[in-house]
Write an enzyme that holds these catalytic residues in place. Structure first.
Site, PDB file in Angstrom:
ATOM      1  N   ASP A 141       0.843  -1.190   0.000  1.00  0.00           N
ATOM      2  CA  ASP A 141       0.000   0.000   0.000  1.00  0.00           C
ATOM      3  C   ASP A 141       0.880   1.242   0.000  1.00  0.00           C
ATOM      4  O   ASP A 141       1.814   1.353   0.802  1.00  0.00           O
ATOM      5  CB  ASP A 141      -0.934  -0.018   1.222  1.00  0.00           C
ATOM      6  CG  ASP A 141      -2.253   0.637   0.915  1.00  0.00           C
ATOM      7  OD1 ASP A 141      -2.273   1.857   0.685  1.00  0.00           O
ATOM      8  OD2 ASP A 141      -3.272  -0.082   0.881  1.00  0.00           O
ATOM      9  N   SER A 148      -6.677   3.962  -2.281  1.00  0.00           N
ATOM     10  CA  SER A 148      -6.863   2.525  -2.035  1.00  0.00           C
ATOM     11  C   SER A 148      -8.151   1.989  -2.624  1.00  0.00           C
ATOM     12  O   SER A 148      -8.192   0.875  -3.131  1.00  0.00           O
ATOM     13  CB  SER A 148      -6.909   2.256  -0.533  1.00  0.00           C
ATOM     14  OG  SER A 148      -5.660   2.437   0.035  1.00  0.00           O
ATOM     15  N   ASP A 205      -5.174  13.848   2.886  1.00  0.00           N
ATOM     16  CA  ASP A 205      -5.214  13.825   1.419  1.00  0.00           C
ATOM     17  C   ASP A 205      -4.801  15.183   0.867  1.00  0.00           C
ATOM     18  O   ASP A 205      -4.708  15.359  -0.360  1.00  0.00           O
ATOM     19  CB  ASP A 205      -6.623  13.472   0.926  1.00  0.00           C
ATOM     20  CG  ASP A 205      -7.068  12.104   1.439  1.00  0.00           C
ATOM     21  OD1 ASP A 205      -6.198  11.222   1.547  1.00  0.00           O
ATOM     22  OD2 ASP A 205      -8.257  11.926   1.737  1.00  0.00           O
ATOM     23  N   ARG A 229     -16.674   8.020  -0.823  1.00  0.00           N
ATOM     24  CA  ARG A 229     -15.930   6.774  -0.594  1.00  0.00           C
ATOM     25  C   ARG A 229     -16.474   6.030   0.624  1.00  0.00           C
ATOM     26  O   ARG A 229     -16.787   6.630   1.648  1.00  0.00           O
ATOM     27  CB  ARG A 229     -14.446   7.082  -0.409  1.00  0.00           C
ATOM     28  CG  ARG A 229     -13.637   5.852  -0.065  1.00  0.00           C
ATOM     29  CD  ARG A 229     -12.163   6.040  -0.291  1.00  0.00           C
ATOM     30  NE  ARG A 229     -11.388   5.268   0.658  1.00  0.00           N
ATOM     31  CZ  ARG A 229     -10.070   5.146   0.607  1.00  0.00           C
ATOM     32  NH1 ARG A 229      -9.387   5.741  -0.346  1.00  0.00           N
ATOM     33  NH2 ARG A 229      -9.431   4.458   1.514  1.00  0.00           N
ATOM     34  N   LYS A 241      -6.295  -2.112   6.818  1.00  0.00           N
ATOM     35  CA  LYS A 241      -6.321  -2.366   5.375  1.00  0.00           C
ATOM     36  C   LYS A 241      -7.042  -3.665   5.038  1.00  0.00           C
ATOM     37  O   LYS A 241      -7.013  -4.093   3.877  1.00  0.00           O
ATOM     38  CB  LYS A 241      -4.886  -2.430   4.818  1.00  0.00           C
ATOM     39  CG  LYS A 241      -4.104  -1.134   4.952  1.00  0.00           C
ATOM     40  CD  LYS A 241      -4.549  -0.074   3.946  1.00  0.00           C
ATOM     41  CE  LYS A 241      -3.744   1.204   4.094  1.00  0.00           C
ATOM     42  NZ  LYS A 241      -4.209   2.279   3.219  1.00  0.00           N
ATOM     43  N   ASP A 270       2.016   3.265   3.159  1.00  0.00           N
ATOM     44  CA  ASP A 270       0.896   4.187   3.132  1.00  0.00           C
ATOM     45  C   ASP A 270       0.571   4.763   4.507  1.00  0.00           C
ATOM     46  O   ASP A 270       0.521   5.979   4.680  1.00  0.00           O
ATOM     47  CB  ASP A 270      -0.342   3.476   2.591  1.00  0.00           C
ATOM     48  CG  ASP A 270      -1.503   4.433   2.500  1.00  0.00           C
ATOM     49  OD1 ASP A 270      -1.446   5.323   1.637  1.00  0.00           O
ATOM     50  OD2 ASP A 270      -2.438   4.326   3.313  1.00  0.00           O
ATOM     51  N   HIS A 319       1.365   8.651   5.526  1.00  0.00           N
ATOM     52  CA  HIS A 319       0.345   9.658   5.836  1.00  0.00           C
ATOM     53  C   HIS A 319       0.663  10.476   7.086  1.00  0.00           C
ATOM     54  O   HIS A 319       0.061  11.522   7.309  1.00  0.00           O
ATOM     55  CB  HIS A 319      -1.015   8.990   6.055  1.00  0.00           C
ATOM     56  CG  HIS A 319      -1.753   8.644   4.797  1.00  0.00           C
ATOM     57  ND1 HIS A 319      -2.069   9.573   3.839  1.00  0.00           N
ATOM     58  CD2 HIS A 319      -2.265   7.468   4.362  1.00  0.00           C
ATOM     59  CE1 HIS A 319      -2.750   8.971   2.865  1.00  0.00           C
ATOM     60  NE2 HIS A 319      -2.876   7.695   3.150  1.00  0.00           N
ATOM     61  N   ASP A 351      -0.919  -0.208  -4.798  1.00  0.00           N
ATOM     62  CA  ASP A 351      -2.217   0.364  -5.195  1.00  0.00           C
ATOM     63  C   ASP A 351      -2.121   1.828  -5.603  1.00  0.00           C
ATOM     64  O   ASP A 351      -3.014   2.345  -6.273  1.00  0.00           O
ATOM     65  CB  ASP A 351      -3.265   0.170  -4.090  1.00  0.00           C
ATOM     66  CG  ASP A 351      -2.887   0.845  -2.786  1.00  0.00           C
ATOM     67  OD1 ASP A 351      -1.683   1.170  -2.572  1.00  0.00           O
ATOM     68  OD2 ASP A 351      -3.789   1.062  -1.957  1.00  0.00           O
ATOM     69  N   HIS A 352      -1.079   2.529  -5.202  1.00  0.00           N
ATOM     70  CA  HIS A 352      -0.868   3.952  -5.536  1.00  0.00           C
ATOM     71  C   HIS A 352       0.397   4.379  -4.829  1.00  0.00           C
ATOM     72  O   HIS A 352       0.906   3.658  -3.973  1.00  0.00           O
ATOM     73  CB  HIS A 352      -2.041   4.835  -5.065  1.00  0.00           C
ATOM     74  CG  HIS A 352      -2.357   4.627  -3.620  1.00  0.00           C
ATOM     75  ND1 HIS A 352      -1.576   5.128  -2.610  1.00  0.00           N
ATOM     76  CD2 HIS A 352      -3.329   3.913  -3.012  1.00  0.00           C
ATOM     77  CE1 HIS A 352      -2.066   4.744  -1.449  1.00  0.00           C
ATOM     78  NE2 HIS A 352      -3.125   3.993  -1.653  1.00  0.00           N
ATOM     79  N   HIS A 363      -1.211  10.822  -0.884  1.00  0.00           N
ATOM     80  CA  HIS A 363      -0.773   9.955  -1.981  1.00  0.00           C
ATOM     81  C   HIS A 363      -0.161  10.819  -3.091  1.00  0.00           C
ATOM     82  O   HIS A 363      -0.132  12.039  -2.989  1.00  0.00           O
ATOM     83  CB  HIS A 363      -1.967   9.186  -2.554  1.00  0.00           C
ATOM     84  CG  HIS A 363      -2.637   8.294  -1.551  1.00  0.00           C
ATOM     85  ND1 HIS A 363      -3.835   7.699  -1.784  1.00  0.00           N
ATOM     86  CD2 HIS A 363      -2.271   7.920  -0.306  1.00  0.00           C
ATOM     87  CE1 HIS A 363      -4.184   6.978  -0.741  1.00  0.00           C
ATOM     88  NE2 HIS A 363      -3.257   7.104   0.177  1.00  0.00           N
TER      89      HIS A 363
END
Ligand SMILES: O=C(O)[C@H](O)COP(=O)(O)O
Ligand SMILES: [Mn+2]
Ligand SMILES: [Mn+2]
Length: 564
Positions: A33, A86, A176, A291, A366, A435, A439, A476-477, A506
């Site tokens: 991730d 994600s 984000d 989301r 996750k 991930d 963050h 995933d990113h 991300h």
């Protein structure tokens, strides 16, 4: 032709045999991730960290390592300026096709005005005459869970359709988007609400808090997070009260170590010290996020008559709608403004129906990514006799820079044991470290996180070696590979004190995908006619490695078999 029997128009789950690739190989699918590919520099934690396993994959056979797109239109987001995330990443990985995702579906529904014609809107509109409309959601332009411009558009829409009283319950972001940006977003919203007041609509911010501490928990990691939100939003109770949201955010941010993600809950009070907007009988509530993962828990609290996760004290009779329906299997919530993408016939479902025994594992934060998102936002098993999903409890109540190794080792051990047991054909994991620690914006901790993820990959690859299996390692990113905000030319941006601006979000970077293992037929290599391939091309690739052709409407496989 995989999905249809020859000579028949009847749909069939049966996948055609791959003409060259054998069945019966165990396949490990590892999703790192937040692990993108970027140029090596001091803000690239993956580059700085000691990651011998991932390095060896990259520096190994050139036709078994490549990059794929993980952002923007390649994963169904509105524009190529949208970073990956994600939800859309795992949806694409699992579904093998690109679906217009929540962000875009909401955009279209708002632009066309269709949002106001649906059942969900009519349902909340029933409360406009005598009740208050409450809007609860993440306040930023991150575009991962929600977008400010969608809130602005909705505010305009409801003001033209009879709303009398609006209360917004904000969740500040900083995850984000840049930390500290909450102040600007609150100012923008306050301006909009002031304009509504000029038009005679009683519109105010009623409560708030940081997204990671208030409301937006996921996968039932910590119900206290949702309770804090409930107390502020519904009961009008919080440890901090202010006369305005701007004052609230500025004052709370001035506390030592405060940041947008973790602001404590607050309630706005009037001149008589009374909360300006608790949720009461007869009100309407909309959760603004499109989301699903971080809205399911609050949706349950708002929707379920019988609920025992925390003491709600008061359960108001409201008309509640989600921006989207967050869980199609649970039909949660039952009312929603925009229909979610209909992700069906996912690779997980096909493979299980074609005899592939599947094991999936991650830690709580996750866990839904490799199960719920992977399976097209569907909870539960397709066939419990064929599948086992294991959740390792995450630490709760901490920020993950404190324990950057997280549960990577435990996840890898579970995967190793599942592989060595030979009870499963596919063993799928998500390793969260890059991930979740990325963050936090803590560069030192993120370096430790990347090393831990790399060690976990090694353990899984060693097990695959022992059983003669195949591995697929991807992500995933991006996140950990770039920890600084940059200008258009790529130069790190400085804040007003001359410090670099840490990027907690991300990125737009592509991600690696490596295949290999003793079970991989010699002659398998990446095709060179798919330079723009993305995450959605992975599902067909994995189906091939299990010995099947992918359905004809899937994005093409990344691999070909070259006869020697
Ligand atoms: O929800 C989060 O933690 C972030 O907004 C996005 O991270 P994820 O897409 O990797 O879950
Ligand atoms: Mn992710
Ligand atoms: Mn993330």
């Amino acid at each position: 032709m995989g999905e249809r029997e020859m000579g028949s128009s009847e749909f069939s789950w049966k996948l055609a045999d791959h003409p060259k690739l054998p069945k019966g190989k165990q396949v490990a699918v590892v999703v790192l991730d937040g692990w993108g590919e970027a140029s090596p520099n001091e803000y690239n934690c993956i580059h700085i960290a000691d990651t011998p396993t991932m390095d060896s994959l990259k520096n190994g056979a050139t036709n078994q390592w490549r990059l794929v797109k993980a952002h923007g239109k390649a994963v169904g987001l509105p524009t190529d300026d949208d970073m990956g995330n994600s939800e859309v990443g795992h949806n694409a990985l699992g579904a093998g096709r690109i679906y217009a995702q929540g962000a875009q579906l909401v955009d279209l529904a708002l632009e066309s005005g269709k949002i106001y014609e649906g059942e969900g809107f009519k349902y909340i509109q029933e409360c406009f005459e005598t009740g208050t409309l409450h809007l609860i959601g993440l306040l930023s332009d991150g575009g991962v869970h929600s977008r400010l411009d969608q809130l602005q558009s909705l505010l305009k829409g409801v003001s033209e359709r009879g709303v009398k009283r609006v209360r917004v319950h904000i969740l500040t972001d900083g995850r984000d988007v840049l930390d500290g940006s909450s102040v600007g977003f609150v100012e923008t919203l306050e301006n909009d609400l002031a304009k509504l007041r000029e038009k005679g609509i009683d519109a105010r911010i009623a409560s708030g808090g940081g997204r990671m501490y208030v409301t937006m928990d996921r996968y039932e990691n910590d119900w206290d997070v949702v309770k804090r939100g409930w107390d502020a939003q519904v009961l009008g109770k919080a440890p901090h009260t202010f006369k305005s949201a701007i004052e609230a955010v500025k004052k709370l941010r001035a506390e030592p170590k405060a940041n947008d993600q973790y602001l404590p809950p607050f309630v706005i009070i009037d001149e008589n010290e009374k909360p300006v907007g608790p949720i009461i009988d007869g009100d309407a509530v909309v959760t603004l996020n499109f989301r699903a993962d971080r809205m399911v828990m609050i949706a349950k609290a708002l929707e379920y008559e019988n609920f025992d996760k925390f003491d709600r004290v008061r359960y108001p009779k409201i008309h509640y709608a989600g921006m989207l329906q967050y869980d199609g299997e649970l039909k949660l919530p039952s009312h929603y403004l925009v229909s979610p993408p209909e992700i069906e016939r996912t690779s997980g479902e096909y493979l299980v129906k074609n005899g592939i025994r599947t094991f999936a594992c991650s830690e709580t934060v996750k866990f839904g990514h490799v199960t719920f998102f992977w399976n097209g936002n569907r909870s539960g098993y397709f066939n419990p006799d064929m599948e086992e999903y294991v959740e390792i409890p995450s630490d709760s109540g901490i920020t993950f820079n404190v324990k950057p190794k997280m549960k990577a080792l435990e996840i890898a051990e579970k995967a190793r044991d599942a592989i060595l047991s030979r009870k499963f054909d596919q063993v799928r994991v998500n390793l969260p470290n890059g991930d979740m620690v990325g963050h936090t914006g803590d560069i030192e901790a993120t370096i430790v996180a990347c090393k831990a993820a790399d060690e976990a990959v090694k353990m899984i690859l060693d097990a695959i070696d022992q059983v003669g299996g195949i591995y697929v390692v991807t992500a995933d990113h991006g996140n950990a590979e770039d920890m600084v905000k940059r200008d258009k030319s790529g130069k790190p941006l400085l804040d007003k004190n001359g410090n670099i601006q840490i990027l907690t979000s991300h990125t737009l970077q592509p991600v690696p995908i490596a295949i290999g293992g003793p079970g991989l037929l010699p002659g398998v290599s990446y095709r060179n006619d798919l330079p723009n391939a993305g995450l959605a091309n992975v599902a067909a690739t994995v189906m091939n490695l299990h010995g099947f052709e992918a359905p004809s409407d899937y994005e093409p496989t990344l691999i070909e078999v070259v006869d020697n």
